[in-house]
Design a protein around this motif. Sequence first.
Motif, PDB file in Angstrom:
ATOM      1  N   TRP A 268     -62.157   5.349  85.510  1.00 20.23           N
ATOM      2  CA  TRP A 268     -61.683   6.718  85.261  1.00 20.23           C
ATOM      3  C   TRP A 268     -60.160   6.746  85.365  1.00 20.23           C
ATOM      4  CZ3 TRP A 268     -58.832  10.415  87.763  1.00 20.23           C
ATOM      5  CH2 TRP A 268     -58.891  11.712  87.237  1.00 20.23           C
ATOM      6  N   ALA A 269     -59.634   6.130  86.402  1.00 24.01           N
ATOM      7  CA  ALA A 269     -58.175   6.110  86.578  1.00 24.01           C
ATOM      8  C   ALA A 269     -57.499   5.335  85.450  1.00 24.01           C
ATOM      9  CB  ALA A 269     -57.823   5.495  87.934  1.00 24.01           C
ATOM     10  N   LEU A 270     -58.135   4.258  84.985  1.00 26.74           N
ATOM     11  CA  LEU A 270     -57.578   3.464  83.891  1.00 26.74           C
ATOM     12  C   LEU A 270     -57.451   4.308  82.625  1.00 26.74           C
ATOM     13  CD1 LEU A 270     -56.826   0.652  82.608  1.00 26.74           C
ATOM     14  CD2 LEU A 270     -59.270   0.416  82.112  1.00 26.74           C
ATOM     15  N   LEU A 271     -58.521   5.004  82.256  1.00 31.24           N
ATOM     16  CA  LEU A 271     -58.481   5.815  81.036  1.00 31.24           C
ATOM     17  C   LEU A 271     -57.576   7.026  81.202  1.00 31.24           C
ATOM     18  CD1 LEU A 271     -62.228   5.676  79.931  1.00 31.24           C
ATOM     19  CD2 LEU A 271     -60.314   4.221  79.222  1.00 31.24           C
ATOM     20  N   LYS A 272     -57.459   7.549  82.411  1.00 29.58           N
ATOM     21  CA  LYS A 272     -56.570   8.682  82.650  1.00 29.58           C
ATOM     22  C   LYS A 272     -55.112   8.290  82.431  1.00 29.58           C
ATOM     23  CE  LYS A 272     -54.774  11.569  86.414  1.00 29.58           C
ATOM     24  NZ  LYS A 272     -54.697  12.877  85.752  1.00 29.58           N
ATOM     25  N   ARG A 273     -54.708   7.172  83.004  1.00 29.63           N
ATOM     26  CA  ARG A 273     -53.289   6.826  82.896  1.00 29.63           C
ATOM     27  C   ARG A 273     -52.899   6.402  81.476  1.00 29.63           C
ATOM     28  NH1 ARG A 273     -55.058   2.754  86.697  1.00 29.63           N
ATOM     29  NH2 ARG A 273     -55.139   0.652  85.799  1.00 29.63           N
ATOM     30  N   HIS A 274     -53.893   6.051  80.656  1.00 30.06           N
ATOM     31  CA  HIS A 274     -53.617   5.749  79.247  1.00 30.06           C
ATOM     32  C   HIS A 274     -53.877   6.961  78.355  1.00 30.06           C
ATOM     33  CE1 HIS A 274     -53.081   1.273  79.302  1.00 30.06           C
ATOM     34  NE2 HIS A 274     -53.607   1.460  80.500  1.00 30.06           N
ATOM     35  N   HIS A 275     -54.325   8.058  78.956  1.00 34.84           N
ATOM     36  CA  HIS A 275     -54.684   9.267  78.207  1.00 34.84           C
ATOM     37  C   HIS A 275     -55.625   8.892  77.059  1.00 34.84           C
ATOM     38  CE1 HIS A 275     -53.593  13.516  78.396  1.00 34.84           C
ATOM     39  NE2 HIS A 275     -53.933  13.563  77.113  1.00 34.84           N
ATOM     40  N   ALA A 276     -56.693   8.177  77.412  1.00 32.33           N
ATOM     41  CA  ALA A 276     -57.562   7.576  76.394  1.00 32.33           C
ATOM     42  C   ALA A 276     -58.987   8.111  76.405  1.00 32.33           C
ATOM     43  CB  ALA A 276     -57.589   6.058  76.586  1.00 32.33           C
ATOM     44  N   PHE A 277     -59.262   9.162  77.172  1.00 36.87           N
ATOM     45  CA  PHE A 277     -60.633   9.661  77.234  1.00 36.87           C
ATOM     46  C   PHE A 277     -61.144  10.104  75.869  1.00 36.87           C
ATOM     47  CE2 PHE A 277     -59.766  10.350  81.831  1.00 36.87           C
ATOM     48  CZ  PHE A 277     -60.846   9.656  82.327  1.00 36.87           C
ATOM     49  N   GLU A 278     -60.346  10.883  75.139  1.00 31.11           N
ATOM     50  CA  GLU A 278     -60.821  11.412  73.867  1.00 31.11           C
ATOM     51  C   GLU A 278     -61.235  10.283  72.921  1.00 31.11           C
ATOM     52  OE1 GLU A 278     -57.731  14.481  75.290  1.00 31.11           O
ATOM     53  OE2 GLU A 278     -58.115  12.327  75.476  1.00 31.11           O
ATOM     54  N   ASP A 279     -60.410   9.267  72.810  1.00 33.31           N
ATOM     55  CA  ASP A 279     -60.684   8.183  71.874  1.00 33.31           C
ATOM     56  C   ASP A 279     -61.874   7.342  72.328  1.00 33.31           C
ATOM     57  OD1 ASP A 279     -59.983   6.362  69.620  1.00 33.31           O
ATOM     58  OD2 ASP A 279     -59.590   4.967  71.266  1.00 33.31           O
ATOM     59  N   ARG A 280     -61.899   6.951  73.584  1.00 33.73           N
ATOM     60  CA  ARG A 280     -62.956   6.050  74.067  1.00 33.73           C
ATOM     61  C   ARG A 280     -64.303   6.758  74.166  1.00 33.73           C
ATOM     62  NH1 ARG A 280     -61.967   0.606  74.005  1.00 33.73           N
ATOM     63  NH2 ARG A 280     -63.137   0.256  75.929  1.00 33.73           N
ATOM     64  N   LEU A 281     -64.321   8.009  74.590  1.00 30.26           N
ATOM     65  CA  LEU A 281     -65.593   8.717  74.668  1.00 30.26           C
ATOM     66  C   LEU A 281     -66.182   8.932  73.277  1.00 30.26           C
ATOM     67  CD1 LEU A 281     -64.912  11.394  77.429  1.00 30.26           C
ATOM     68  CD2 LEU A 281     -66.158   9.238  77.650  1.00 30.26           C
ATOM     69  N   ALA A 282     -65.336   9.226  72.309  1.00 28.77           N
ATOM     70  CA  ALA A 282     -65.830   9.423  70.941  1.00 28.77           C
ATOM     71  C   ALA A 282     -66.485   8.153  70.409  1.00 28.77           C
ATOM     72  CB  ALA A 282     -64.681   9.849  70.035  1.00 28.77           C
ATOM     73  N   LYS A 283     -65.998   7.002  70.840  1.00 31.98           N
ATOM     74  CA  LYS A 283     -66.558   5.723  70.386  1.00 31.98           C
ATOM     75  C   LYS A 283     -67.831   5.344  71.138  1.00 31.98           C
ATOM     76  CE  LYS A 283     -62.183   3.459  69.086  1.00 31.98           C
ATOM     77  NZ  LYS A 283     -61.245   2.350  69.435  1.00 31.98           N
ATOM     78  N   TYR A 284     -67.844   5.589  72.457  1.00 25.36           N
ATOM     79  CA  TYR A 284     -68.867   4.951  73.281  1.00 25.36           C
ATOM     80  C   TYR A 284     -69.725   5.908  74.103  1.00 25.36           C
ATOM     81  CZ  TYR A 284     -65.869   1.003  72.148  1.00 25.36           C
ATOM     82  OH  TYR A 284     -65.133   0.061  71.488  1.00 25.36           O
ATOM     83  N   ASN A 285     -69.418   7.192  74.112  1.00 30.23           N
ATOM     84  CA  ASN A 285     -70.227   8.147  74.872  1.00 30.23           C
ATOM     85  C   ASN A 285     -70.120   9.510  74.201  1.00 30.23           C
ATOM     86  OD1 ASN A 285     -71.480   9.782  76.800  1.00 30.23           O
ATOM     87  ND2 ASN A 285     -70.751   8.529  78.502  1.00 30.23           N
ATOM     88  N   LYS A 286     -70.875   9.671  73.118  1.00 35.52           N
ATOM     89  CA  LYS A 286     -70.725  10.862  72.281  1.00 35.52           C
ATOM     90  C   LYS A 286     -71.104  12.135  73.024  1.00 35.52           C
ATOM     91  CE  LYS A 286     -71.426   8.401  67.909  1.00 35.52           C
ATOM     92  NZ  LYS A 286     -70.061   8.586  67.435  1.00 35.52           N
ATOM     93  N   ARG A 287     -72.094  12.061  73.911  1.00 39.11           N
ATOM     94  CA  ARG A 287     -72.477  13.274  74.640  1.00 39.11           C
ATOM     95  C   ARG A 287     -71.334  13.717  75.545  1.00 39.11           C
ATOM     96  NH1 ARG A 287     -77.081  16.010  75.818  1.00 39.11           N
ATOM     97  NH2 ARG A 287     -78.398  14.440  74.819  1.00 39.11           N
ATOM     98  N   ALA A 288     -70.735  12.763  76.262  1.00 38.64           N
ATOM     99  CA  ALA A 288     -69.608  13.108  77.114  1.00 38.64           C
ATOM    100  C   ALA A 288     -68.440  13.626  76.284  1.00 38.64           C
ATOM    101  CB  ALA A 288     -69.188  11.901  77.940  1.00 38.64           C
ATOM    102  N   ALA A 289     -68.219  13.020  75.108  1.00 43.21           N
ATOM    103  CA  ALA A 289     -67.119  13.456  74.244  1.00 43.21           C
ATOM    104  C   ALA A 289     -67.306  14.897  73.801  1.00 43.21           C
ATOM    105  CB  ALA A 289     -67.022  12.541  73.024  1.00 43.21           C
TER     106      ALA A 289
END
Length: 329
Positions: A268-289
């Motif tokens: 969570w901290a890794l994706l936060k500091r890269h501001h990457a939640f939107e991109d990664r969730l859209a690829k790998y966790n569509k419900r969360a996205a």
Amino acid sequence: APSKYSIDVFDPSWDRRWENTFMTAFGMFSMTDPDHQWVGPYAGTCVTITPPIVKKYGINSKFTGKKIYPYIDMKVVEGGAYNQYVPSGVWPKGETSGNPDKLLQVKNAYVVDYPVALDDNRFAIVMSKETRTPEEKAQSQYFTLNIDDLYGSSEYSTEFKTEQFDGTNSYQLYPSLIKFNWCYNGSWGSGLNTKNGDMMIMRTAEIYLIAAEACQQLNDPAAAAKYLEPLRIRATRPGATTPALGTVTEDVIFDEYAREMAGELNRWALLKRHHAFEDRLAKYNKRAAKFFNPERHYLRPISADFLNQIDNKNQYGDNGYGTTPGKGF
């Protein structure tokens, strides 16, 4: 159960981190110690494959009457506040005498070498990362389950199925995280379900990952590769070749974190500091996205229990989760 991404990011053909992270083969254990046989001696823990078992689990009928033998032998260490139950060794493949002198000593009995051989008779259930065909399944006396079959085929295919799809309760199975399963004297509670091993706070591997991440962000992929390569070389199984890294991109960093740090609660901290939640969730966790709110979910919620114990909770705020009128900043 792990996400589909957590499974797909591994390539067990070369990466031993797969079986050191997930348990995918399940069997029984014996207790050959004559003073402690509440489970039963070796012969008593063998299971005979009967016609109903063959029919229910689709096992080749040629295995009718064959036995599934224990994988691990357990011993009791008495003393202290309660007895300790610890592995005394692993039964070698093909060894069915039940002679405890034949037991093999291993570093971690939870780690089952991957892949499990088709003719191994020490497991009742084996989950395969690679898709095994019906013909391949028919070569084994254990029940073979393709891991990919456990996931749905809908828009949210990253989620596990919740009902029968093969006439068994296999949908209730999943690769089990074993990183924190300790199995040495002093770690097991008397009920076999309490583990008292130390929790890892930070590992050397994480230092390498942080260094690689920093180099990649500084546009020096070659330097980043120098920090990732030792981790991958260490993880390569004997006889396999470590795959070439290629150019180390941000996604390469993310994936290596996922393999090395699975279950260690830092992504969570890794994706936060890269501001990457939107991109990664859209690829790998569509419900969360679908439900991700960048105004809220880039921040952790503040405990309502904590807020209710202070006099200025409205001023303190809850990071926008709705417990207080405002975020507090």
